[in-house]
Design a protein around this motif. Sequence first.
Motif, PDB file in Angstrom:
ATOM      1  N   CYS A 103      42.869 -45.697  91.568  1.00 15.85           N
ATOM      2  CA  CYS A 103      42.957 -46.626  90.436  1.00 15.85           C
ATOM      3  C   CYS A 103      41.922 -47.741  90.525  1.00 15.85           C
ATOM      4  O   CYS A 103      41.502 -48.281  89.496  1.00 15.85           O
ATOM      5  CB  CYS A 103      44.355 -47.241  90.381  1.00 15.85           C
ATOM      6  SG  CYS A 103      45.687 -46.017  90.320  1.00 15.85           S
ATOM      7  N   LYS A 104      41.535 -48.106  91.741  1.00 17.44           N
ATOM      8  CA  LYS A 104      40.580 -49.194  91.920  1.00 17.44           C
ATOM      9  C   LYS A 104      39.801 -48.976  93.202  1.00 17.44           C
ATOM     10  O   LYS A 104      40.364 -48.651  94.239  1.00 17.44           O
ATOM     11  CB  LYS A 104      41.326 -50.536  91.983  1.00 17.44           C
ATOM     12  CG  LYS A 104      40.413 -51.737  92.182  1.00 17.44           C
ATOM     13  CD  LYS A 104      41.216 -53.017  92.259  1.00 17.44           C
ATOM     14  CE  LYS A 104      40.289 -54.217  92.496  1.00 17.44           C
ATOM     15  NZ  LYS A 104      41.049 -55.484  92.603  1.00 17.44           N
ATOM     16  N   GLY A 105      38.481 -49.158  93.136  1.00 20.67           N
ATOM     17  CA  GLY A 105      37.643 -49.031  94.309  1.00 20.67           C
ATOM     18  C   GLY A 105      37.397 -47.589  94.711  1.00 20.67           C
ATOM     19  O   GLY A 105      37.845 -46.647  94.051  1.00 20.67           O
ATOM     20  N   SER A 139      37.944 -59.087  96.726  1.00 23.61           N
ATOM     21  CA  SER A 139      37.596 -57.887  95.974  1.00 23.61           C
ATOM     22  C   SER A 139      37.539 -56.654  96.856  1.00 23.61           C
ATOM     23  O   SER A 139      37.426 -55.546  96.359  1.00 23.61           O
ATOM     24  CB  SER A 139      36.246 -58.077  95.269  1.00 23.61           C
ATOM     25  OG  SER A 139      35.219 -58.285  96.236  1.00 23.61           O
ATOM     26  N   SER A 171      48.106 -50.152  98.319  1.00 20.94           N
ATOM     27  CA  SER A 171      46.875 -50.947  98.339  1.00 20.94           C
ATOM     28  C   SER A 171      46.163 -50.724  99.664  1.00 20.94           C
ATOM     29  O   SER A 171      46.804 -50.626 100.724  1.00 20.94           O
ATOM     30  CB  SER A 171      47.197 -52.434  98.150  1.00 20.94           C
ATOM     31  OG  SER A 171      47.779 -52.666  96.881  1.00 20.94           O
ATOM     32  N   LYS A 176      39.369 -54.486  98.051  1.00 18.53           N
ATOM     33  CA  LYS A 176      40.697 -53.907  97.945  1.00 18.53           C
ATOM     34  C   LYS A 176      40.640 -52.670  97.055  1.00 18.53           C
ATOM     35  O   LYS A 176      39.994 -52.677  96.008  1.00 18.53           O
ATOM     36  CB  LYS A 176      41.664 -54.927  97.351  1.00 18.53           C
ATOM     37  CG  LYS A 176      43.066 -54.400  97.057  1.00 18.53           C
ATOM     38  CD  LYS A 176      43.905 -55.482  96.406  1.00 18.53           C
ATOM     39  CE  LYS A 176      45.277 -54.955  96.006  1.00 18.53           C
ATOM     40  NZ  LYS A 176      46.095 -55.999  95.340  1.00 18.53           N
ATOM     41  N   CYS A 177      41.313 -51.612  97.506  1.00 19.65           N
ATOM     42  CA  CYS A 177      41.424 -50.390  96.705  1.00 19.65           C
ATOM     43  C   CYS A 177      42.894 -50.160  96.362  1.00 19.65           C
ATOM     44  O   CYS A 177      43.784 -50.674  97.038  1.00 19.65           O
ATOM     45  CB  CYS A 177      40.893 -49.173  97.472  1.00 19.65           C
ATOM     46  SG  CYS A 177      39.154 -49.297  97.899  1.00 19.65           S
ATOM     47  N   LYS A 178      43.100 -49.356  95.331  1.00 19.56           N
ATOM     48  CA  LYS A 178      44.468 -49.063  94.926  1.00 19.56           C
ATOM     49  C   LYS A 178      44.573 -47.589  94.569  1.00 19.56           C
ATOM     50  O   LYS A 178      43.703 -47.042  93.883  1.00 19.56           O
ATOM     51  CB  LYS A 178      44.867 -49.928  93.734  1.00 19.56           C
ATOM     52  CG  LYS A 178      46.360 -50.076  93.570  1.00 19.56           C
ATOM     53  CD  LYS A 178      46.690 -51.293  92.725  1.00 19.56           C
ATOM     54  CE  LYS A 178      48.153 -51.652  92.906  1.00 19.56           C
ATOM     55  NZ  LYS A 178      48.495 -52.904  92.204  1.00 19.56           N
ATOM     56  N   THR A 219      50.294 -48.001  84.610  1.00 19.32           N
ATOM     57  CA  THR A 219      49.856 -48.386  85.942  1.00 19.32           C
ATOM     58  C   THR A 219      50.863 -47.918  86.980  1.00 19.32           C
ATOM     59  O   THR A 219      51.991 -47.529  86.665  1.00 19.32           O
ATOM     60  CB  THR A 219      49.707 -49.910  86.047  1.00 19.32           C
ATOM     61  OG1 THR A 219      51.001 -50.511  85.865  1.00 19.32           O
ATOM     62  CG2 THR A 219      48.757 -50.433  84.979  1.00 19.32           C
ATOM     63  N   GLU A 247      36.366 -44.346  92.286  1.00 21.22           N
ATOM     64  CA  GLU A 247      37.304 -44.956  91.352  1.00 21.22           C
ATOM     65  C   GLU A 247      37.412 -44.114  90.079  1.00 21.22           C
ATOM     66  O   GLU A 247      36.409 -43.675  89.515  1.00 21.22           O
ATOM     67  CB  GLU A 247      36.842 -46.370  90.998  1.00 21.22           C
ATOM     68  CG  GLU A 247      37.784 -47.103  90.058  1.00 21.22           C
ATOM     69  CD  GLU A 247      37.366 -48.542  89.823  1.00 21.22           C
ATOM     70  OE1 GLU A 247      37.554 -49.032  88.692  1.00 21.22           O
ATOM     71  OE2 GLU A 247      36.849 -49.186  90.768  1.00 21.22           O
TER      72      GLU A 247
END
Length: 698
Positions: free
Chosen positions: A539-541, A646, A512, A648-650, A491, A599
């Motif tokens: 990594c997210k979103g 929720s 973030s 939120k992106c990373k 990560t 994502e």
Amino acid sequence: MVQQYQSPVRVYKQPFELIMAAYARRFPKCPLIPVFVDSEILSQSESKDGSVVVTERRCTIDVEAPRLLKRIAGVEYLYFIQKNTLNRRDRTLRIEVHNETFSSRVIVRECCSYTVHPENEDWTCFEQTASLDIKSFFGFESTAEKIAMKQYAGSIKKGKEIIEYHLRELEEEGVTHIPRWMPPVEGGLLSAVPVSGAADGLPGKDLANPTELLTSSNDDKLDADYIRRYLGDLTPLQESCLIRLRQWLQETHKGKIPKDQHVLRFLKARDFNMDKAREFLCQSLTWRKQHQVDFLLDTWERPQLLQDYYTGGWHHHDRDGRPLYVLRLGQMDTKGLVRALGEEVLLRQVLSINEEGLKRCEENTRLFGRPIRCWTCLVDLEGLNMRHLWRPGVKALLRIIEVVEANYPETLGRLLILRAPRVFPVLWTLVSPLIDENTRKKFLVYAGRDYQGPGGLVDYIDREIIPDFLGGDCLCDVPEGGAVPKSLYRTAEELENEENCLLTDSIYKSASIFKGAPYEVLIEITEASSVITWDFDVCKGDVLFNIYHSKRAPQPQKKDSLGAHGIASLGAANTQLIDKNWVLGKDYSMVEKALTCREGESVQGSHVTRWPGFYILQWRFHSSAASAASSLPRVDDVLATLQVSSHKCKIMYYTEVLGSHDFRGSMTSLESCQSGFSQLSAATTSSSRSCASSTVSR
């Protein structure tokens, strides 16, 4: 600057008395040394018991110097005073020399000694030290110094030959034995009688075998044959540099003294400049001690992931006896290894390879009976593509090269690069500036199947050990490689928090992104046509990626509107660079079309700047209902962020700015190469306008 010389220990397998008889024949003059014109005894004295004889001579030297320099100096010959002290009881001869000519301008000092070998009383050791200090010499100080050092180096090599020549003379004359000196008996006779015609009270006799040199080395001294056997053929001045640097380490260095082969590598890397080599070596020794590199092979355990996916390994040796390392770089997932293991682990892997290489060189030196100081590396580029030009991976490679170049100089004897594809020149352009010029000369590149013909691989490696994947019959125990599963990737937090002992920091940064609170990076460009490069993983979103330009320097907002009312905003940690009062198209402009990134995607790209100024890379939260019309956060969006966690992106990202001269030559190659691992998309305009290219991998 004072020039100094220190010889290795030269060991003759003849007794001291026999060597003295050979040495005595050098006087009053020696036809084997043309510059040694003549000598005369100024004084001679002897102790009461005859054990010590002191002789002082004036020696006439004809230096090979330009005629003009001799006329300016006003001399034809140079005169030196030599003082010899022979101690028959202790079996030693000490020779001290200083210059008489130009003694106020030039200081020459020389000291030589013949002694009995500490481990064999029938052998003789010879050592020599000298110094030269030219204070002034009619404006020709540098020229005089070069002439003096050249003459001295030549006379050093002649010294051993002269002793051997006179030993052969003695043997031809039937001189086979000279008894050792003994104290006088009652009749006043000495038990050892000098050979007729000898000077300095020096005897002479016997030679059973040609002069040979000892092969062992004392702990604190080096003998000549040890150097030839384990270190190679060095000039007298190179031998001197090695011995003096080694002595300096023994006197001053507190830690483990490096082996002679390793010290020699640092000298060669700095062309035997003592000061530069000493500084270079000290920096490396400090680094080795700080990171416990001497214990790396015994303490470090390679992760299983490396054993499965690192496509390199040792494979026999080349025709010169050098250890051979095979690296199938084209089959290696460099990005996957960096993402799954981090730079620190990869660097330790490379260091362990170099430490193993040093060990194998020592083993091959003993095996083949000749110095093996470096190894050969065979790099197979079959499969190399755009994925290997991933900028963070190249950046990690460059940092590793810097560490290796600083601590393992002169270890690479030859680099054979096979099956180089069209994309190779791009990689070479990025990597070559950090590689030492002497190292670059050792690179041999073969495209396609060129390595199979004359002048190819068989010129350097025996046919029977050519690896099977290159068309040979020898099985090469190197992993097949392949893509590292993304499930093994670390990560962003793990990579950022990695304990970088050997490297100063991590390449990647994490960020973030909240709904209504984008993440922005400011880049100041001072030169038009500079190239902004980026690489990021979502990594997210889902995110929207934009690039903006402004002539004005953004003023980061110190406090958001919600914070003023005591409400904590999740996006407050993201500094907003684009002022809410700025007008798009007036205060700042969008220089590239927004890119939607999903994502799990990896995005690489570059932008050639059209103007100097301030460029802002922006990542915004994206949803199907989100509007991309405005880049500014709204209060309603931030309030929604507080209620819906929720949103939120990373991302993990890396950026770098390249000068136009570093990138322009590789643009065509980057655009013309397609990758089987990733899809390449580019939008390019003329050189007078901005251009960008991005690669998206899913």
